[in-house]
Scaffold this motif. Structure first.
Motif, PDB file in Angstrom:
ATOM      1  N   GLY A  97       0.788  -1.224   0.000  1.00  0.00           N
ATOM      2  CA  GLY A  97       0.000   0.000   0.000  1.00  0.00           C
ATOM      3  C   GLY A  97       0.827   1.285   0.000  1.00  0.00           C
ATOM      4  N   ASP A  98       2.149   1.162  -0.148  1.00  0.00           N
ATOM      5  CA  ASP A  98       3.017   2.354  -0.151  1.00  0.00           C
ATOM      6  C   ASP A  98       3.718   2.500  -1.499  1.00  0.00           C
ATOM      7  N   GLY A  99       3.100   1.894  -2.543  1.00  0.00           N
ATOM      8  CA  GLY A  99       3.708   1.921  -3.876  1.00  0.00           C
ATOM      9  C   GLY A  99       4.602   0.709  -4.118  1.00  0.00           C
ATOM     10  N   THR A 100       4.757  -0.133  -3.092  1.00  0.00           N
ATOM     11  CA  THR A 100       5.640  -1.287  -3.265  1.00  0.00           C
ATOM     12  C   THR A 100       4.935  -2.598  -2.926  1.00  0.00           C
ATOM     13  N   CYS A 101       5.530  -3.695  -3.406  1.00  0.00           N
ATOM     14  CA  CYS A 101       5.090  -5.043  -3.023  1.00  0.00           C
ATOM     15  C   CYS A 101       6.302  -5.806  -2.511  1.00  0.00           C
ATOM     16  N   ASN A 102       6.037  -6.674  -1.542  1.00  0.00           N
ATOM     17  CA  ASN A 102       7.062  -7.616  -1.091  1.00  0.00           C
ATOM     18  C   ASN A 102       6.869  -8.882  -1.923  1.00  0.00           C
ATOM     19  N   VAL A 103       7.889  -9.228  -2.706  1.00  0.00           N
ATOM     20  CA  VAL A 103       7.772 -10.377  -3.601  1.00  0.00           C
ATOM     21  C   VAL A 103       8.806 -11.421  -3.182  1.00  0.00           C
ATOM     22  N   GLY A 104       8.376 -12.674  -3.074  1.00  0.00           N
ATOM     23  CA  GLY A 104       9.322 -13.673  -2.591  1.00  0.00           C
ATOM     24  C   GLY A 104       8.998 -15.070  -3.050  1.00  0.00           C
ATOM     25  N   LEU A 105       9.908 -15.962  -2.697  1.00  0.00           N
ATOM     26  CA  LEU A 105       9.775 -17.361  -3.102  1.00  0.00           C
ATOM     27  C   LEU A 105      10.300 -18.236  -1.962  1.00  0.00           C
ATOM     28  N   GLY A 106       9.537 -19.268  -1.635  1.00  0.00           N
ATOM     29  CA  GLY A 106       9.937 -20.125  -0.519  1.00  0.00           C
ATOM     30  C   GLY A 106      10.017 -21.584  -0.914  1.00  0.00           C
ATOM     31  N   LEU A 107      10.915 -22.294  -0.223  1.00  0.00           N
ATOM     32  CA  LEU A 107      11.032 -23.751  -0.385  1.00  0.00           C
ATOM     33  C   LEU A 107      10.800 -24.378   0.975  1.00  0.00           C
ATOM     34  N   PRO A 108       9.725 -25.175   1.122  1.00  0.00           N
ATOM     35  CA  PRO A 108       9.453 -25.719   2.449  1.00  0.00           C
ATOM     36  C   PRO A 108      10.479 -26.748   2.921  1.00  0.00           C
ATOM     37  N   ASP A 109      11.111 -27.467   2.015  1.00  0.00           N
ATOM     38  CA  ASP A 109      12.061 -28.491   2.433  1.00  0.00           C
ATOM     39  C   ASP A 109      13.396 -28.243   1.728  1.00  0.00           C
ATOM     40  N   ALA A 110      14.208 -27.373   2.347  1.00  0.00           N
ATOM     41  CA  ALA A 110      15.438 -26.921   1.687  1.00  0.00           C
ATOM     42  C   ALA A 110      16.430 -28.066   1.473  1.00  0.00           C
ATOM     43  N   ALA A 111      16.403 -29.060   2.383  1.00  0.00           N
ATOM     44  CA  ALA A 111      17.390 -30.149   2.293  1.00  0.00           C
ATOM     45  C   ALA A 111      17.276 -30.878   0.956  1.00  0.00           C
ATOM     46  N   ARG A 112      16.066 -30.888   0.430  1.00  0.00           N
ATOM     47  CA  ARG A 112      15.824 -31.605  -0.813  1.00  0.00           C
ATOM     48  C   ARG A 112      16.482 -30.908  -2.014  1.00  0.00           C
ATOM     49  N   TYR A 113      16.720 -29.602  -1.874  1.00  0.00           N
ATOM     50  CA  TYR A 113      17.282 -28.820  -2.987  1.00  0.00           C
ATOM     51  C   TYR A 113      18.550 -28.105  -2.542  1.00  0.00           C
ATOM     52  N   ARG A 114      19.453 -28.857  -1.931  1.00  0.00           N
ATOM     53  CA  ARG A 114      20.666 -28.281  -1.357  1.00  0.00           C
ATOM     54  C   ARG A 114      21.441 -27.413  -2.347  1.00  0.00           C
ATOM     55  N   ASP A 115      21.474 -27.833  -3.623  1.00  0.00           N
ATOM     56  CA  ASP A 115      22.347 -27.141  -4.577  1.00  0.00           C
ATOM     57  C   ASP A 115      21.648 -26.001  -5.304  1.00  0.00           C
ATOM     58  N   ILE A 116      20.407 -25.737  -4.955  1.00  0.00           N
ATOM     59  CA  ILE A 116      19.664 -24.752  -5.726  1.00  0.00           C
ATOM     60  C   ILE A 116      20.048 -23.326  -5.289  1.00  0.00           C
ATOM     61  N   ASP A 117      20.134 -22.419  -6.287  1.00  0.00           N
ATOM     62  CA  ASP A 117      20.381 -20.998  -5.989  1.00  0.00           C
ATOM     63  C   ASP A 117      19.007 -20.324  -6.002  1.00  0.00           C
ATOM     64  N   LEU A 118      18.494 -20.027  -4.822  1.00  0.00           N
ATOM     65  CA  LEU A 118      17.110 -19.562  -4.724  1.00  0.00           C
ATOM     66  C   LEU A 118      16.916 -18.155  -5.300  1.00  0.00           C
ATOM     67  N   ARG A 119      17.958 -17.321  -5.193  1.00  0.00           N
ATOM     68  CA  ARG A 119      17.849 -15.968  -5.783  1.00  0.00           C
ATOM     69  C   ARG A 119      17.722 -16.083  -7.294  1.00  0.00           C
ATOM     70  N   ASP A 120      18.525 -16.978  -7.873  1.00  0.00           N
ATOM     71  CA  ASP A 120      18.469 -17.201  -9.316  1.00  0.00           C
ATOM     72  C   ASP A 120      17.104 -17.788  -9.706  1.00  0.00           C
ATOM     73  N   THR A 121      16.598 -18.710  -8.881  1.00  0.00           N
ATOM     74  CA  THR A 121      15.277 -19.313  -9.155  1.00  0.00           C
ATOM     75  C   THR A 121      14.214 -18.225  -9.167  1.00  0.00           C
ATOM     76  N   MET A 122      14.307 -17.304  -8.186  1.00  0.00           N
ATOM     77  CA  MET A 122      13.298 -16.233  -8.131  1.00  0.00           C
ATOM     78  C   MET A 122      13.402 -15.346  -9.389  1.00  0.00           C
ATOM     79  N   SER A 123      14.629 -15.004  -9.785  1.00  0.00           N
ATOM     80  CA  SER A 123      14.794 -14.151 -10.978  1.00  0.00           C
ATOM     81  C   SER A 123      14.214 -14.844 -12.208  1.00  0.00           C
TER      82      SER A 123
END
Ligand SMILES: Cc1cc2nc3c(=O)[nH]c(=O)nc-3n(C[C@H](O)[C@H](O)[C@H](O)COP(=O)(O)OP(=O)(O)OC[C@H]3O[C@@H](n4cnc5c(N)ncnc54)[C@H](O)[C@@H]3O)c2cc1C
Length: 419
Positions: A226-252
């Motif tokens: 409501g201030d001109g911005t949005c909080n945008v994100g991405l979550g992985l509930p079980d990180a151990a399963r994707y140990r090698d994943i780059d989450l910032r890259d996945t979000m991009s």
């Protein structure tokens, strides 16, 4: 932001002034106990979060004597789920126990607001106090020491220091490795969606950089502030399963798959994509031991169904405060007092044990993006399944049950073991 002359001896020392620590400290101070709240940062400070305040949080604010109606933060009506080209509007359920409204506000503002409320309640808030270890006598905690060598003493200490749980670790309370640990990233974007009335959530994430369709793991959100911005994100509930994943890259990559009309493009991004852990499903135990209580993320109390943790931190803080108030009233160090303190663990188990057990299982299953896709495609179009899923995942459930959806969730959570 140190309130009064620094006090080194209190009835209770609370470590960490996030939502869990502030709520614990306010409840305790309101009962007349002498409380010192130690925080390593200086307010306002940033905090990596989705900034979503669910009806559970608004209920906790009311318990603290704060009327959400007096706050100017962006309100929302519920969730808008995106699956392929379909949209499902899931309003916060009508409920007896919870308000039917949510909010979203930057954590830098929310946590600063709560810290100010602790001062109003008479808490001795000490910022720039980085607690590095417990002080113990005969195996029981009797205070804490800060990095710069200060000592704060109390017969009871509450650890609300978040996912790092440094204090718990210094008392030998380690993470239960078999329980899920999530991870999530978020960034702010200036966006035309900032004034929308719904929290957007994507259950099927496509790689916008790939020529052939490629599913990405995780779930994503955009929470309008409501201030001109949005909080945008991405979550992985079980990180151990994707140990090698780059989450910032996945979000991009996922952001590239969205239409530009959202405004989630690099030129609208405000600051970096930042990540943090989601300690879930009670992944640290015992939550009370030898004078030390664990609250919120320090107890691994994030909801494994949806990654929500603010309300569980505030609520576990309220439960811990109630146990401490009871214990004090029975005389410290008596058996009756220790029984009251131990009641905190049973209370958490009774309230959320079965629910978190189911959530831990759900998180494991749904962390496979193909399973998530099938479940969303075939389940969500059916109204009964959709409503039940919403009730289960949002955890806006009345006890005792008010309707059939409540009854199903309450029965299921009673039938399974406690996490
Ligand atoms: C990307 C992401 C998105 C999320 N989105 C949401 C959401 O939208 N809604 C939601 O409900 N939950 C969300 N969560 C979860 C939520 O952020 C946490 O569950 C919540 O902050 C837990 O509150 P807490 O008080 O237990 O810990 P924290 O908020 O982590 O507070 C801990 C406090 O302790 C202080 N501290 C730490 N160590 C020390 C020390 N050694 N000495 C003194 N002080 C110390 C810290 O500075 C901090 O102020 C999200 C989490 C992530 C990572």
């Amino acid at each position: 932001m140190t309130t009064t002359e620094e006090r080194t001896r209190s009835d209770v020392v609370v470590v960490g002034a996030g939502p869990g620590g502030c709520a614990t400290a306010i409840h305790l101070a309101k009962s007349g106990l002498n409380v010192t709240l130690l925080e390593k940062a200086e307010f306002p400070r940033d905090k990596i979060c989705g900034d979503g305040l669910t009806p559970r949080v608004l209920r906790e604010l009311a318990y603290l004597g704060i009327n959400p109606e007096t706050l100017s933060w962006k309100k929302n009506r519920g969730l808008r789920i995106h699956v392929a080209k379909s949209r499902y509007l899931l309003e916060w359920p009508e409920s007896r126990d919870f308000p039917s409204i949510g909010m979203a506000v930057k954590r830098s503002l929310f946590d600063h607001f709560l810290a100010n409320q602790t001062i109003k309640a008479g808490v001795n808030l000490v910022t720039n106090a980085n607690v590095c270890k417990s002080v113990e006598q005969q195996g029981r905690i009797t205070g804490v020491e800060t990095k710069d060598g200060r000592c704060f003493e109390a017969p009871i200490v509450v650890a609300c220091d978040g996912g790092s749980a440094r204090l718990a670790v210094s008392m030998g309370l380690h993470r239960i490795e078999s329980r899920p640990m999530g991870i999530a990233v978020r960034a702010y974007f200036s966006s035309p969606a900032s004034n929308q009335d719904w929290l957007d959530s994507w259950l099927e994430l496509w790689d916008g950089t790939s020529k052939s369709p490629r599913l990405l793991p995780g779930y994503a959100w955009s929470f309008p502030l409501g201030d001109g911005t949005c909080n945008v994100g991405l979550g992985l509930p079980d990180a151990a399963r994707y140990r090698d994943i780059d989450l910032r890259d996945t979000m991009s990559r996922w952001l590239m798959s969205l239409p530009d009309s959202w405004g989630f493009t690099p030129d609208h991004q405000l600051g970096k994509i930042r990540s943090a852990a989601l300690p879930m499903g009670f992944n640290r135990k015992p939550v009370y031991s030898r004078g030390l209580f664990l609250v919120g993320d320090a107890a691994g109390a994030i909801n494994p169904f949806n990654g929500e943790g603010i309300s569980y931190a505030m609520e576990s803080g309220r439960f811990a405060a109630e146990a401490i108030i009871q214990g004090y009233s029975r005389g410290l160090y008596t058996r009756s007092c220790e029984r009251a303190f131990a009641g905190y663990a049973s209370r958490l188990g009774d309230e959320w044990g079965g629910y978190f057990w189911l959530g831990n299982l759900f998180g494991r299953i749904i962390s496979n993006p193909h399973v998530m896709k099938i479940a969303a495609h075939y389940g969500l179009p059916i109204p009964v399944v959709r409503n039940l899923t919403h009730r289960m995942l949002s955890h806006v459930v009345d006890r005792p049950s008010r309707d059939t959806y409540d009854r199903v969730v309450n029965t299921l959570t009673r039938m399974v073991p406690q996490a």
